[in-house]
Design a protein around this motif. Structure first.
Motif, PDB file in Angstrom:
ATOM      1  N   GLN A 192      78.322  26.066 -27.794  1.00  0.00           N
ATOM      2  CA  GLN A 192      78.642  25.280 -26.603  1.00  0.00           C
ATOM      3  C   GLN A 192      77.844  23.986 -26.542  1.00  0.00           C
ATOM      4  O   GLN A 192      78.385  22.924 -26.226  1.00  0.00           O
ATOM      5  CB  GLN A 192      78.379  26.122 -25.355  1.00  0.00           C
ATOM      6  N   ASN A 193      76.549  24.065 -26.858  1.00  0.00           N
ATOM      7  CA  ASN A 193      75.674  22.895 -26.725  1.00  0.00           C
ATOM      8  C   ASN A 193      75.890  21.849 -27.814  1.00  0.00           C
ATOM      9  O   ASN A 193      75.447  20.705 -27.681  1.00  0.00           O
ATOM     10  CB  ASN A 193      74.206  23.329 -26.722  1.00  0.00           C
ATOM     11  N   THR A 194      76.527  22.242 -28.910  1.00  0.00           N
ATOM     12  CA  THR A 194      76.805  21.287 -29.989  1.00  0.00           C
ATOM     13  C   THR A 194      78.291  20.953 -30.093  1.00  0.00           C
ATOM     14  O   THR A 194      78.697  20.227 -30.990  1.00  0.00           O
ATOM     15  CB  THR A 194      76.319  21.842 -31.350  1.00  0.00           C
ATOM     16  N   LEU A 198      82.964  28.214 -32.652  1.00  0.00           N
ATOM     17  CA  LEU A 198      82.085  29.318 -33.001  1.00  0.00           C
ATOM     18  C   LEU A 198      82.224  29.719 -34.461  1.00  0.00           C
ATOM     19  O   LEU A 198      81.222  29.946 -35.151  1.00  0.00           O
ATOM     20  CB  LEU A 198      82.375  30.522 -32.094  1.00  0.00           C
ATOM     21  N   HIS A 199      83.440  29.806 -34.967  1.00  0.00           N
ATOM     22  CA  HIS A 199      83.605  30.244 -36.354  1.00  0.00           C
ATOM     23  C   HIS A 199      83.139  29.175 -37.345  1.00  0.00           C
ATOM     24  O   HIS A 199      82.730  29.507 -38.458  1.00  0.00           O
ATOM     25  CB  HIS A 199      85.051  30.675 -36.638  1.00  0.00           C
ATOM     26  N   HIS A 200      83.181  27.893 -36.930  1.00  0.00           N
ATOM     27  CA  HIS A 200      82.638  26.833 -37.791  1.00  0.00           C
ATOM     28  C   HIS A 200      81.110  26.923 -37.842  1.00  0.00           C
ATOM     29  O   HIS A 200      80.503  26.776 -38.916  1.00  0.00           O
ATOM     30  CB  HIS A 200      83.062  25.456 -37.275  1.00  0.00           C
ATOM     31  N   LEU A 201      80.503  27.169 -36.695  1.00  0.00           N
ATOM     32  CA  LEU A 201      79.048  27.338 -36.658  1.00  0.00           C
ATOM     33  C   LEU A 201      78.632  28.536 -37.499  1.00  0.00           C
ATOM     34  O   LEU A 201      77.660  28.460 -38.269  1.00  0.00           O
ATOM     35  CB  LEU A 201      78.581  27.525 -35.207  1.00  0.00           C
ATOM     36  N   ALA A 202      79.365  29.629 -37.369  1.00  0.00           N
ATOM     37  CA  ALA A 202      79.044  30.836 -38.140  1.00  0.00           C
ATOM     38  C   ALA A 202      79.170  30.563 -39.637  1.00  0.00           C
ATOM     39  O   ALA A 202      78.330  30.984 -40.438  1.00  0.00           O
ATOM     40  CB  ALA A 202      79.964  31.972 -37.727  1.00  0.00           C
ATOM     41  N   ARG A 203      80.209  29.833 -40.027  1.00  0.00           N
ATOM     42  CA  ARG A 203      80.404  29.498 -41.449  1.00  0.00           C
ATOM     43  C   ARG A 203      79.237  28.681 -41.982  1.00  0.00           C
ATOM     44  O   ARG A 203      78.731  28.933 -43.082  1.00  0.00           O
ATOM     45  CB  ARG A 203      81.713  28.727 -41.601  1.00  0.00           C
ATOM     46  N   ASP A 204      78.809  27.679 -41.185  1.00  0.00           N
ATOM     47  CA  ASP A 204      77.690  26.834 -41.625  1.00  0.00           C
ATOM     48  C   ASP A 204      76.394  27.632 -41.694  1.00  0.00           C
ATOM     49  O   ASP A 204      75.572  27.411 -42.598  1.00  0.00           O
ATOM     50  CB  ASP A 204      77.529  25.649 -40.673  1.00  0.00           C
ATOM     51  N   LEU A 205      76.213  28.540 -40.756  1.00  0.00           N
ATOM     52  CA  LEU A 205      74.998  29.347 -40.747  1.00  0.00           C
ATOM     53  C   LEU A 205      74.956  30.276 -41.960  1.00  0.00           C
ATOM     54  O   LEU A 205      73.919  30.423 -42.615  1.00  0.00           O
ATOM     55  CB  LEU A 205      74.922  30.158 -39.452  1.00  0.00           C
ATOM     56  N   HIS A 210      72.978  30.143 -49.018  1.00  0.00           N
ATOM     57  CA  HIS A 210      73.210  29.592 -50.364  1.00  0.00           C
ATOM     58  C   HIS A 210      72.569  28.216 -50.527  1.00  0.00           C
ATOM     59  O   HIS A 210      72.898  27.491 -51.461  1.00  0.00           O
ATOM     60  CB  HIS A 210      74.711  29.508 -50.628  1.00  0.00           C
ATOM     61  N   GLY A 211      71.667  27.860 -49.594  1.00  0.00           N
ATOM     62  CA  GLY A 211      70.923  26.615 -49.745  1.00  0.00           C
ATOM     63  C   GLY A 211      71.454  25.440 -48.961  1.00  0.00           C
ATOM     64  O   GLY A 211      70.874  24.343 -49.024  1.00  0.00           O
ATOM     65  N   ASN A 212      72.546  25.611 -48.231  1.00  0.00           N
ATOM     66  CA  ASN A 212      73.053  24.513 -47.410  1.00  0.00           C
ATOM     67  C   ASN A 212      72.136  24.280 -46.211  1.00  0.00           C
ATOM     68  O   ASN A 212      71.418  25.186 -45.783  1.00  0.00           O
ATOM     69  CB  ASN A 212      74.470  24.805 -46.936  1.00  0.00           C
ATOM     70  N   THR A 213      72.191  23.094 -45.654  1.00  0.00           N
ATOM     71  CA  THR A 213      71.331  22.726 -44.532  1.00  0.00           C
ATOM     72  C   THR A 213      72.169  22.433 -43.295  1.00  0.00           C
ATOM     73  O   THR A 213      73.197  21.751 -43.382  1.00  0.00           O
ATOM     74  CB  THR A 213      70.485  21.481 -44.872  1.00  0.00           C
ATOM     75  N   LEU A 214      71.702  22.924 -42.165  1.00  0.00           N
ATOM     76  CA  LEU A 214      72.398  22.655 -40.919  1.00  0.00           C
ATOM     77  C   LEU A 214      72.088  21.241 -40.437  1.00  0.00           C
ATOM     78  O   LEU A 214      70.996  20.721 -40.666  1.00  0.00           O
ATOM     79  CB  LEU A 214      71.948  23.652 -39.840  1.00  0.00           C
ATOM     80  N   PRO A 215      73.025  20.598 -39.746  1.00  0.00           N
ATOM     81  CA  PRO A 215      72.743  19.276 -39.158  1.00  0.00           C
ATOM     82  C   PRO A 215      71.568  19.367 -38.179  1.00  0.00           C
ATOM     83  O   PRO A 215      71.331  20.404 -37.563  1.00  0.00           O
ATOM     84  CB  PRO A 215      74.058  18.931 -38.431  1.00  0.00           C
ATOM     85  N   GLU A 216      70.865  18.247 -38.022  1.00  0.00           N
ATOM     86  CA  GLU A 216      69.669  18.226 -37.185  1.00  0.00           C
ATOM     87  C   GLU A 216      69.957  18.681 -35.753  1.00  0.00           C
ATOM     88  O   GLU A 216      69.197  19.448 -35.166  1.00  0.00           O
ATOM     89  CB  GLU A 216      69.077  16.808 -37.173  1.00  0.00           C
ATOM     90  N   SER A 241      62.266  25.671 -41.843  1.00  0.00           N
ATOM     91  CA  SER A 241      63.184  25.962 -42.943  1.00  0.00           C
ATOM     92  C   SER A 241      64.434  25.119 -42.914  1.00  0.00           C
ATOM     93  O   SER A 241      65.127  24.980 -43.922  1.00  0.00           O
ATOM     94  CB  SER A 241      63.585  27.438 -42.926  1.00  0.00           C
ATOM     95  N   GLY A 242      64.758  24.599 -41.717  1.00  0.00           N
ATOM     96  CA  GLY A 242      66.000  23.839 -41.600  1.00  0.00           C
ATOM     97  C   GLY A 242      67.184  24.740 -41.380  1.00  0.00           C
ATOM     98  O   GLY A 242      68.290  24.280 -41.209  1.00  0.00           O
ATOM     99  N   THR A 243      67.008  26.057 -41.424  1.00  0.00           N
ATOM    100  CA  THR A 243      68.092  27.018 -41.216  1.00  0.00           C
ATOM    101  C   THR A 243      67.532  28.194 -40.472  1.00  0.00           C
ATOM    102  O   THR A 243      66.344  28.431 -40.437  1.00  0.00           O
ATOM    103  CB  THR A 243      68.681  27.512 -42.546  1.00  0.00           C
ATOM    104  N   ALA A 244      68.485  28.978 -39.909  1.00  0.00           N
ATOM    105  CA  ALA A 244      68.060  30.196 -39.232  1.00  0.00           C
ATOM    106  C   ALA A 244      67.975  31.342 -40.196  1.00  0.00           C
ATOM    107  O   ALA A 244      67.325  32.330 -39.933  1.00  0.00           O
ATOM    108  CB  ALA A 244      69.052  30.525 -38.107  1.00  0.00           C
TER     109      ALA A 244
END
Length: 248
Positions: A192-194, A198-205, A210-216, A241-244
């Motif tokens: 909600q805050n970004t 939800l499924h896009h956020l879950a995919r990025d998380l 695998h080493g990908n980084t979430l946007p700031e 870490s830049g990720t959860a």
């Protein structure tokens, strides 16, 4: 007890499965479900037993034939189905969609615990009730059909994205020792805050494993959401870490 008017052949070892719309050939496991059919006026009574999972798609040709032979649709008796998952529900939804195209209905008259549970979890129970029958061919009937087709599409999309969402929630639970409810709250709040689906956020998380980084911005909001649950070290881990999930 009368002999069934139609008895589907066993497709445990053979039998063609329906071809998907994209033309790909899926690896469909053997079918462990069987069915019997009895006519009842303009309805066909279908009794299913066994396991209704991905392999159940091999029953669709027979179910489509039964639907075609009916005058107004199919009544399902699923008391003897010992296992049913989302793939099994998709089999029922495919039959339901075909019925709508023919102006007919599919009604679940009874179901065992396995079927009742997955219908409740997926919110699909109302799609297979008597109340769903259209009255005539007027505007109301067409509106009901359009509504049901929309719901079917939404449910299919939800079932396709749910595994990724569950995996993302598991990453949060493992990384921050969150309860399932708290992890779900973190996902929803961050979404909600970004302004991220939800499924896009879950995919990025999940991709962070695998080493990908979430946007700031996502990292900041995720850190705030985790901190809001009272998880110790949550904010520090997200920023460091830049990720959860990188340290999960």
């Amino acid at each position: 007890m009368p002999e069934p008017a139609y008895s589907a052949r066993s497709q445990t070892q053979e039998g063609a499965a329906p071809t998907p719309e994209d033309g790909a050939t899926p690896a469909i496991p053997p079918c462990t479900a069987t069915l019997d059919v009895l006519p009842d006026g303009d309805r066909m009574l279908v009794t299913l037993w066994g396991e209704l999972d991905l392999g159940g798609r091999r029953l669709l040709p027979d179910l489509y034939d039964v639907l075609t032979l009916s005058g107004s649709g199919v009544d399902l008796y699923l008391d003897s189905v010992g296992f049913c998952d989302c793939s099994g529900v998709n089999v029922l939804l495919d039959l339901r969609t075909r019925a709508l195209d023919q102006g007919k209905t599919v009604v679940i008259r009874s179901g065992g615990r396995a079927v009742e549970r997955v219908l409740d979890l997926t919110g699909t129970r109302e799609l297979f009730t008597d109340a769903d029958r259209a009255d005539g061919d007027g505007p109301r009937a067409h509106a009901d059909q359009d509504r049901l087709l929309t719901e079917v599409a939404q449910l299919r999309r939800a079932m396709q994205t749910r595994p990724t969402i569950d995996l993302a929630r598991g990453i949060l639970m493992a990384s921050f020792s969150l309860s399932p409810e708290a992890a779900w709250s973190v996902l929803v709040r961050t979404s909600q805050n970004t302004n991220t689906k939800l499924h896009h956020l879950a995919r990025d998380l999940v991709g962070t494993v695998h080493g990908n980084t979430l946007p700031e911005q996502v990292r900041r909001q995720l850190a705030a959401a985790v901190a809001g649950t009272g998880a110790r070290g949550g904010t520090e881990m997200c920023h460091a870490s830049g990720t959860a999930g990188a340290e999960g």
